[in-house]
Design an enzyme around this catalytic site. Structure first.
Site, PDB file in Angstrom:
ATOM      1  N   GLU A 197       9.544  17.508  14.743  1.00 18.53           N
ATOM      2  CA  GLU A 197      10.175  17.201  13.457  1.00 18.53           C
ATOM      3  C   GLU A 197       9.675  18.191  12.413  1.00 18.53           C
ATOM      4  OE1 GLU A 197      11.163  13.185  10.895  1.00 18.53           O
ATOM      5  OE2 GLU A 197       9.274  13.284  11.990  1.00 18.53           O
ATOM      6  N   LYS A 228       0.864  -1.186   0.000  1.00 21.51           N
ATOM      7  CA  LYS A 228       0.000   0.000   0.000  1.00 21.51           C
ATOM      8  C   LYS A 228       0.900   1.236   0.000  1.00 21.51           C
ATOM      9  CE  LYS A 228      -3.154   3.165   0.899  1.00 21.51           C
ATOM     10  NZ  LYS A 228      -2.271   4.357   0.747  1.00 21.51           N
ATOM     11  N   GLU A 245       8.924   2.321  11.436  1.00 17.67           N
ATOM     12  CA  GLU A 245       9.863   3.439  11.370  1.00 17.67           C
ATOM     13  C   GLU A 245       9.029   4.705  11.436  1.00 17.67           C
ATOM     14  OE1 GLU A 245      12.376   5.952   8.332  1.00 17.67           O
ATOM     15  OE2 GLU A 245      12.529   3.806   7.919  1.00 17.67           O
ATOM     16  N   CYS A 281      13.388  11.093   6.933  1.00 17.42           N
ATOM     17  CA  CYS A 281      13.118  10.636   8.306  1.00 17.42           C
ATOM     18  C   CYS A 281      14.344  10.702   9.189  1.00 17.42           C
ATOM     19  CB  CYS A 281      12.523   9.231   8.293  1.00 17.42           C
ATOM     20  SG  CYS A 281      13.526   8.023   7.435  1.00 17.42           S
TER      21      CYS A 281
END
Length: 484
Positions: free
Chosen positions: A388, A178, A253, A287
């Site tokens: 972040e 997906k 993650e 990331c």
């Protein structure tokens, strides 16, 4: 086969066939221009369950193959990606926005991951353990977990597919992929090339559409034994809760807040180059990208000035134009989030060295561009140092002592990556060991390679991608006790 022709129909790929949904397709937009660049099927629970059924039916025959037989399919897939690298790169740039040079590297990176796991799958060794009795033998045999559902993000639409699919397939699992709805076209192209590589029916499946419906189907289906997800911590926590009913194995993650620490003995030129290279790669949407630069007060001003100078030379524009180094962020919502963090920091005393706002004038008016930005006089308490940013903003904070900077870096709820620059061998080891993260780069700001385990701790998730550790994520250990 032309990738453009593959993507034109953009259907689900289930059981070796291209399948359409009854719902209206999902538009895919170019974040640089706002134009529609394609469409994908708007699938949900029904399509996910069909794909799971197809993967379940194919799993025994695929697992029964030798690792060398499975490697043959993976090598053919990697070769096809390389053969279509330029087309994939242009497609990736149109739907994600990154410069073509980065897109070419990403397509090559996808092929590298697949190629590496084609060989690593041959090294899934078991064990023979000495028994306590003469007539006993003890074996430990690695076996594939079964059907693996893979949920990939929008920031690296090619490599993230490869990083998850390659170890799963090499381990003997069948997969249902997906991709993110913002960047699904690259995934469609890669799966079409996998089909051309000849993977047996049902081994590789693709479903596009509603994340909530498809994700819930993955988590609730008893035949899905492994889910690998890259995305936000919020969604990761939801998947953890949903995994309880079926005791589904997860690899997650999630968010990051990577510190970049520059000690006074560092090679300053190398540190500056690495900081700018990492921070502004993929327009800051990485990331394991740097979130806060902690710089010792002895070199703070020199470092800040050099970073600002380098950032001033970055060419912002459309990714398909020559020389462009920085494209747009993924959408206007991202622009608003980044700008809110920057404005709040400035209000609280931060200084804008360069940039500091959205780019809205011609030729950027239809895209989601944010100026490459450098902020100094930032304090650890500011929200921009704690959240972040996921955008092209370099945040610089000074520090005095090793203990001080380690306390600040470890105060984060996240623990994905960290970077440090020093010539002191003692500091290399002690600081690396004391940093509460899953990965540390020393005198370098590059971490993602096929042969090393990529992943984090704390609220950055668990599980690893890369290395033999990534292969083991898709395997169970079976203990066999034999009496002679």
């Amino acid at each position: 086969m032309r990738v453009a022709d593959i993507v034109a129909h953009s259907a689900h790929f289930i059981g070796g066939e291209w399948v359409t949904s009854s719902r209206e397709p999902i538009d895919v937009f170019n974040p640089a221009s706002g134009e529609i660049v394609g469409h994908v099927q708007n699938g949900g629970k029904a399509e996910a369950e069909l794909a799971i059924a197809a993967a379940s039916e194919a799993r025994h025959a695929w697992a029964a193959m030798t690792a060398s037989e499975r490697a043959g399919y993976l090598h053919r897939w990697a070769a096809l990606i390389r053969a279509h690298q330029e087309e994939i790169a242009h497609l990736l740039t149109r739907e994600q926005g990154k410069p073509l040079a980065e897109s070419r590297e990403e397509a090559e990176g996808a092929a590298m991951f697949i190629e590496w796991y084609a060989e690593e799958g041959k090294r899934a060794y078991g064990e023979m353990i000495p028994a306590l009795a003469r007539n006993k033998r003890i074996f430990v045999v690695p076996q594939p977990v079964g059907v693996a559902a893979l949920i990939t993000p929008w920031n690296y639409p090619a490599t993230m597919v490869a990083r998850k699919a390659a170890p799963a397939l090499a381990a003997g699992c069948t997969i249902v992929l997906k991709p993110a709805s913002q960047t699904p076209l690259t995934a469609v192209a890669l799966i079409a090339l996998a089909a051309e590589a000849g993977f047996p029916s049902g081994v590789v499946n693709l479903v596009t559409g509603k994340s909530s419906e498809i994700g819930a189907a993955f988590m609730r289906h008893p035949r899905v034994r492994k889910v690998s997800f890259t995305g936000s911590t919020e969604v990761g926590k939801l998947l953890i809760r949903q995994s309880a009913d079926e005791v589904t194995r997860l690899s997650l993650e999630l968010g990051g807040n990577a510190p970049f620490i520059v000690f006074p003995d560092a090679d300053l030129d190398a540190a500056v180059a690495a900081a700018v290279g990492n921070k502004f790669e993929n327009c800051g949407q990485m990331c394991n990208g740097i979130n806060v630069m902690y710089v010792h007060e002895d070199v703070l001003e020199a470092f800040s000035a050099q970073v600002t100078e380098r950032v001033s030379t970055l060419k912002v524009g459309f990714g398909w134009e020559a020389g462009v180094q920085l494209g747009p962020v993924i959408d206007h919502r991202a622009v608003e989030f980044i700008d809110a963090l920057v404005r709040e920091a400035v209000r609280d005393g931060a200084k804008v060295r360069i940039g500091g706002g959205a780019l809205t004038k011609t030729p950027y008016q239809n895209g989601s561009f944010y100026a490459p930005t450098v902020l100094t006089d930032v304090t650890p308490e500011m929200r921009i140092a704690q959240e972040e940013v996921f955008g092209p903003v370099a945040t610089i904070i000074g520090f005095k002592t090793e203990d001080e900077v380690l306390e600040r870096a470890n105060a984060s709820e996240f623990g994905l990556a960290a970077y440090l620059f020093t010539r002191d061998v003692r500091r290399v080891f002690e600081v690396s060991e004391r940093l509460e993260v899953g990965m540390v780069g020393v005198n370098s700001a590059s971490l993602s390679v096929p042969q090393a385990p990529f992943g984090g701790i704390k609220q950055s998730g668990y599980g690893r991608e890369g290395g033999h550790h990534g292969l083991e994520e898709f395997m169970e250990m079976k203990y066999i006790s034999l009496t002679l």
